[in-house]
Design an enzyme around this catalytic site. Sequence first.
Site, PDB file in Angstrom:
ATOM      1  N   GLY A  83       0.857  -1.191   0.000  1.00  0.00           N
ATOM      2  CA  GLY A  83       0.000   0.000   0.000  1.00  0.00           C
ATOM      3  C   GLY A  83       0.886   1.231   0.000  1.00  0.00           C
TER       4      GLY A  83
ATOM      5  CB  ILE B 283       3.118   2.486   4.720  1.00  0.00           C
ATOM      6  CG1 ILE B 283       2.175   3.515   5.350  1.00  0.00           C
ATOM      7  CG2 ILE B 283       4.396   2.345   5.554  1.00  0.00           C
ATOM      8  CD1 ILE B 283       1.650   3.140   6.730  1.00  0.00           C
TER       9      ILE B 283
ATOM     10  NE  ARG C 244      -6.057  -8.922  -0.824  1.00  0.00           N
ATOM     11  CZ  ARG C 244      -7.058  -8.366  -0.182  1.00  0.00           C
ATOM     12  NH1 ARG C 244      -8.100  -9.088   0.133  1.00  0.00           N
ATOM     13  NH2 ARG C 244      -7.053  -7.092   0.158  1.00  0.00           N
ATOM     14  CB  SER C 245      -4.493  -6.757  -6.876  1.00  0.00           C
ATOM     15  OG  SER C 245      -4.707  -5.880  -5.809  1.00  0.00           O
TER      16      SER C 245
ATOM     17  CB  ILE D  18       6.429  -1.171  10.622  1.00  0.00           C
ATOM     18  CG1 ILE D  18       6.200  -1.376   9.126  1.00  0.00           C
ATOM     19  CG2 ILE D  18       7.897  -1.001  10.940  1.00  0.00           C
ATOM     20  CD1 ILE D  18       6.282  -0.090   8.331  1.00  0.00           C
ATOM     21  CB  ALA D  19       1.915  -4.244   9.512  1.00  0.00           C
ATOM     22  NE  ARG D  20      -2.850  -2.310  13.792  1.00  0.00           N
ATOM     23  CZ  ARG D  20      -2.330  -1.121  13.482  1.00  0.00           C
ATOM     24  NH1 ARG D  20      -1.025  -0.969  13.355  1.00  0.00           N
ATOM     25  NH2 ARG D  20      -3.104  -0.059  13.332  1.00  0.00           N
TER      26      ARG D  20
ATOM     27  CD  GLU E  61       0.974  -3.419  19.757  1.00  0.00           C
ATOM     28  OE1 GLU E  61       0.319  -2.385  19.987  1.00  0.00           O
ATOM     29  OE2 GLU E  61       1.518  -3.660  18.676  1.00  0.00           O
TER      30      GLU E  61
ATOM     31  CG  HIS F  80       2.111   0.181  17.771  1.00  0.00           C
ATOM     32  ND1 HIS F  80       1.042  -0.683  17.685  1.00  0.00           N
ATOM     33  CD2 HIS F  80       2.060   0.919  16.634  1.00  0.00           C
ATOM     34  CE1 HIS F  80       0.376  -0.464  16.569  1.00  0.00           C
ATOM     35  NE2 HIS F  80       0.984   0.506  15.913  1.00  0.00           N
TER      36      HIS F  80
ATOM     37  N   GLY G  70       5.873   3.593  15.173  1.00  0.00           N
ATOM     38  CA  GLY G  70       6.273   3.838  13.784  1.00  0.00           C
ATOM     39  C   GLY G  70       5.899   5.223  13.269  1.00  0.00           C
TER      40      GLY G  70
HETATM   41  C1  DGY Z   1      -1.328   3.135  12.623  1.00  0.00           C
HETATM   42  O1  DGY Z   1      -1.569   4.325  12.351  1.00  0.00           O
HETATM   43  O2  DGY Z   1      -2.047   2.211  12.247  1.00  0.00           O
HETATM   44  C2  DGY Z   1      -0.145   2.903  13.447  1.00  0.00           C
HETATM   45  O3  DGY Z   1       0.092   1.568  13.654  1.00  0.00           O
HETATM   46  C3  DGY Z   1      -0.319   3.617  14.756  1.00  0.00           C
HETATM   47  O4  DGY Z   1       0.846   4.253  15.112  1.00  0.00           O
END
Ligand code: DGY
Length: 339
Positions: A158, A160, A180-181, A239-241, A270, A288, A290
């Site tokens: 995406g 980011i 995916r695409s 850096i996502a989830r 978390e 968390h 980022g």
């Molecule tokens: C977001 O914006 O989704 C980040 O993970 C939060 O800092």
Amino acid sequence: MTKRYKVWVSRPLFAEALARLDQHVTLDAEAIERVHAPEQLRERLAGVDAAIVSLSDRVDAATLAGNGRLRVIANLAVGYNNLDIEALTRAGVLACNTPDVLNETTADYAWALMLAAARRVGAAERWLRAGHWTGAMRFDDWLGVDLHGKTLGILGMGRIGQAVARRASGFDMRVLYHNRSRLPESIERQCAARWVDQATLLRESDHLVLVLPYTPENHHVIGAAELAQMKRGSVLVNIARGGLVDEAALATALVSGQLAAAGLDVYEDEPAVHPALLELEQVVLSPHMGSASADTRRNMAQLAVDNVLAGLGLGSQAGHPPTPINPQVLHARGVLDKA
Ligand code: DGY
């Protein structure tokens, strides 16, 4: 001016953002940082027309039960896995997030983690601060993994992910991505990135960065099997989830040397961090953060305020919240007609 609406802000926020809200609405802003229990959250949301919430606030059907007043939920994050969008939409509540304003800052941070993990910055600093650098250092101490000239893999391309990719040219890296695409060719060219299937991405990446949104479908998208498919001695950055990675399996892969290092900003549970990861020097851990630059966090706060005001039909963008997640609510419920 009579203030018609009441807005709750679930955490302390920058004064200038609160001041903008305060001009238009009756404001109830939390003065201290806390995690709200589901029942507290339900109560707080029952008494307001809009709220700014954060990732630790889980808003679902139970939170919304019996709430006939709430119109807008503005998430202080781009990711919104803490919000049940279907439930919000069913309840006629507009949900908004904070995309774009954090792309570049978060991409910078992905690189910070990648570099720190690959070049062992965290462990070396701890060693030095502990007073261990007392004499000559061995020539083969602190050997890390290069970034320049290697292959960067990005899972989730995406906005980011694209910003992460664009930075790779300075390191002379080959960039592969999986989504995916496939992206339009023009964007692939801008990012100098090539689409590959997930297996190829895992097999060929020296550094793999996770930048995809978390959904129940991609829970543990990097589990034991995927870690085994990764290149031996590679570096993983998330850096996502947290739920994207099986943390126990990651710890095992690091101990065995299958992975050389990892950089993690997000965790499955978390604020808890898997105890096995806390033991490992080759993992760089951060809380968390980022998107946490001074400018970006301020911009995120202002965007959340824009969304609340516009969603309530107030301010210069009345009726046109800049970043709605479920814009159909605006039309279906006639939210703005009532304002
Ligand atoms: C977001 O914006 O989704 C980040 O993970 C939060 O800092």
